[in-house]
Design an enzyme around this catalytic site. Structure first.
Site, PDB file in Angstrom:
ATOM      1  CG  HIS A  19       4.276  11.586 -24.316  1.00 32.03           C
ATOM      2  ND1 HIS A  19       3.323  11.219 -25.396  1.00 32.03           N
ATOM      3  CD2 HIS A  19       3.825  12.931 -24.291  1.00 32.03           C
ATOM      4  CE1 HIS A  19       2.572  12.243 -25.952  1.00 32.03           C
ATOM      5  NE2 HIS A  19       2.932  13.480 -25.144  1.00 32.03           N
ATOM      6  CG  HIS A 199       2.876  15.160 -29.674  1.00 35.89           C
ATOM      7  ND1 HIS A 199       4.154  15.159 -28.991  1.00 35.89           N
ATOM      8  CD2 HIS A 199       2.060  15.134 -28.440  1.00 35.89           C
ATOM      9  CE1 HIS A 199       4.002  15.266 -27.951  1.00 35.89           C
ATOM     10  NE2 HIS A 199       2.989  15.414 -27.338  1.00 35.89           N
ATOM     11  CD  GLU A 202      -2.828  13.877 -28.668  1.00 37.94           C
ATOM     12  OE1 GLU A 202      -2.095  15.241 -29.354  1.00 37.94           O
ATOM     13  OE2 GLU A 202      -3.196  14.270 -27.292  1.00 37.94           O
ATOM     14  CG  ASP A 280       0.383  13.920 -23.056  1.00 34.92           C
ATOM     15  OD1 ASP A 280       1.359  14.689 -23.443  1.00 34.92           O
ATOM     16  OD2 ASP A 280      -0.743  13.962 -23.774  1.00 34.92           O
ATOM     17  CG  ASP A 281       0.120  17.546 -20.880  1.00 37.19           C
ATOM     18  OD1 ASP A 281       0.998  18.540 -20.792  1.00 37.19           O
ATOM     19  OD2 ASP A 281      -0.351  17.023 -22.020  1.00 37.19           O
TER      20      ASP A 281
HETATM   21  N1  HPA Z   1      -0.537  16.839 -27.626  1.00 38.47           N
HETATM   22  C1  HPA Z   1      -0.184  17.946 -28.516  1.00 38.47           C
HETATM   23  N2  HPA Z   1       0.390  18.911 -27.433  1.00 38.47           N
HETATM   24  C2  HPA Z   1       0.840  18.863 -26.496  1.00 38.47           C
HETATM   25  C3  HPA Z   1       0.176  17.714 -25.629  1.00 38.47           C
HETATM   26  C4  HPA Z   1      -0.561  16.681 -26.271  1.00 38.47           C
HETATM   27  O1  HPA Z   1      -0.875  15.447 -25.916  1.00 38.47           O
HETATM   28  N3  HPA Z   1       0.624  17.758 -24.288  1.00 38.47           N
HETATM   29  C5  HPA Z   1       1.012  19.158 -24.234  1.00 38.47           C
HETATM   30  N4  HPA Z   1       1.205  19.830 -25.321  1.00 38.47           N
HETATM   31 ZN    ZN Z   2       2.088  15.162 -25.313  1.00 37.94          ZN
END
Ligand code: HPA
Ligand code: ZN
Length: 335
Positions: A19, A199, A202, A280-281
């Site tokens: 991810h 996703h 979350e 993630d990012d």
């Molecule tokens: N959630 C939703 N969209 C996203 C995410 C995330 O964690 N990271 C990059 N785009």
């Molecule tokens: Zn993500």
């Protein structure tokens, strides 16, 4: 084992990341350099100011900066550099296999052609494969705040590149954009032989996880931490072993959990769900894969068997071939 020993051990293990948004690995220094290269004005004077702006209230406040940041990516070499920098981090963190998400619509909506980013990504991936045997697959993610029609057009634009794409995904603002909105495009992707992830759970409710499983027929759920709110769903996930790609630093940065010591990844793992750890990012949330492991080691009662299971789960949850899974799990056993 002490926390320090656990960190050293997990850092030394060969690992998988499932991810990771490539646009979320854009570091402030590359953002500044590309803004200068393309003569774009940024609302930041220096790298410190960029880093200081990364204080998020929720998913949307992050997405606003994330899409803005991506606007410095323009030509093939920019996308090459972005991918190359991330793959170097994989080498550093011992991430031997990675399944990377990219958001075509973030770029095509700005008039950048599909081939521009695909060729840049591909050049970096081939170089890393040649230089140190990096294994890498691509996941094309649809932006869920846009229409299904736009997602279908994206899938059609991807036709010449499908041999380089393993799966489709679904990301961006979750609330108000349930998985059911994308039933048709996920069905089309399945018919094209693509794997599917989304996703869900979350910021969105557990119902969105059901939606992704039932309507989109996904192989994995990205995040999925809100599954804990639905006992029936937890039972289902224990039984089905659909993997969850959990991202601890992301979840605390975006206030899904107020503090790392409240994160539920160990709870999910101990219940028998197939949890994995991911970044993630990383540029926006403060760390790459090892940093995410270190964060849970620091703040949760993590033991060696948890780390072993989390890493094994990532190999098993990946789209790599069964032969490669067996090879890596055997190698891992020697650590
Ligand atoms: N959630 C939703 N969209 C996203 C995410 C995330 O964690 N990271 C990059 N785009
Ligand atoms: Zn993500």
């Amino acid at each position: 084992m002490t926390k320090t020993e656990l960190k050293l051990w997990v850092a030394s293990l060969p690992k998988v990341e499932l991810h990771l948004h490539i646009e979320g690995s854009l570091e402030p220094d590359l953002m500044m350099a590309l803004a200068e290269k393309h003569q774009l004005e940024l609302p930041y004077a220096n790298i410190e100011e960029i880093k200081n702006a990364y204080n998020f209230e929720d998913l949307q406040s992050f997405l606003d900066l994330y899409y803005f940041g991506a606007s410095v990516l323009k030509d093939e070499d920019d996308f090459y550099q972005l991918m190359w920098n991330y793959l170097l981090k994989c080498k550093e963190d011992n991430v031997v296999h990675v399944e990377i998400m990219f958001d075509p619509q973030t770029h095509t909506e700005r008039g950048i052609e599909f081939g521009v980013f695909m060729q840049g990504f591909k050049r970096a991936i081939q170089q890393a494969q040649q230089e140190w045997g990096q294994s890498c697959l691509l996941i094309m993610s649809f932006l869920r705040h846009l229409t299904e029609k736009s997602a279908i057009e994206t899938l059609q634009s991807a036709a010449p590149y499908l041999h380089d794409i393993t799966a489709v995904g679904l990301d961006s603002g979750e609330l108000g954009n349930p998985p059911e909105k994308f039933t048709q495009v996920f069905k089309m992707a399945k018919e094209l032989g693509l794997k599917r992830v989304a996703h869900a759970g979350e910021e969105g409710p557990a119902d969105y996880i059901w939606g992704a499983l039932k309507e989109l027929d996904v192989h994995r759920i990205d995040h999925g931490v809100r599954s804990i709110e639905d006992p029936e769903l937890i039972e289902f996930l224990i039984e089905s072993q659909h993997p969850l790609t959990v991202c601890p630093l992301s979840n605390t940065k975006l206030k899904v959990f107020n503090h790392m010591n409240e994160h539920n990844v160990l709870q999910l793992l101990d219940l028998g769900l197939m949890a994995t750890i991911n970044a993630d990012d990383p540029s926006y949330f403060g760390g790459y894969l090892n940093a995410n492991f270190f964060a849970i080691i620091d703040h949760l009662p993590v033991e060696k068997h948890h780390l072993k299971k989390l890493v094994e789960n990532s190999f098993n949850a990946s789209f790599m071939s069964v032969e490669h899974k067996i090879m890596w799990l055997e190698k891992m056993g020697r650590y």
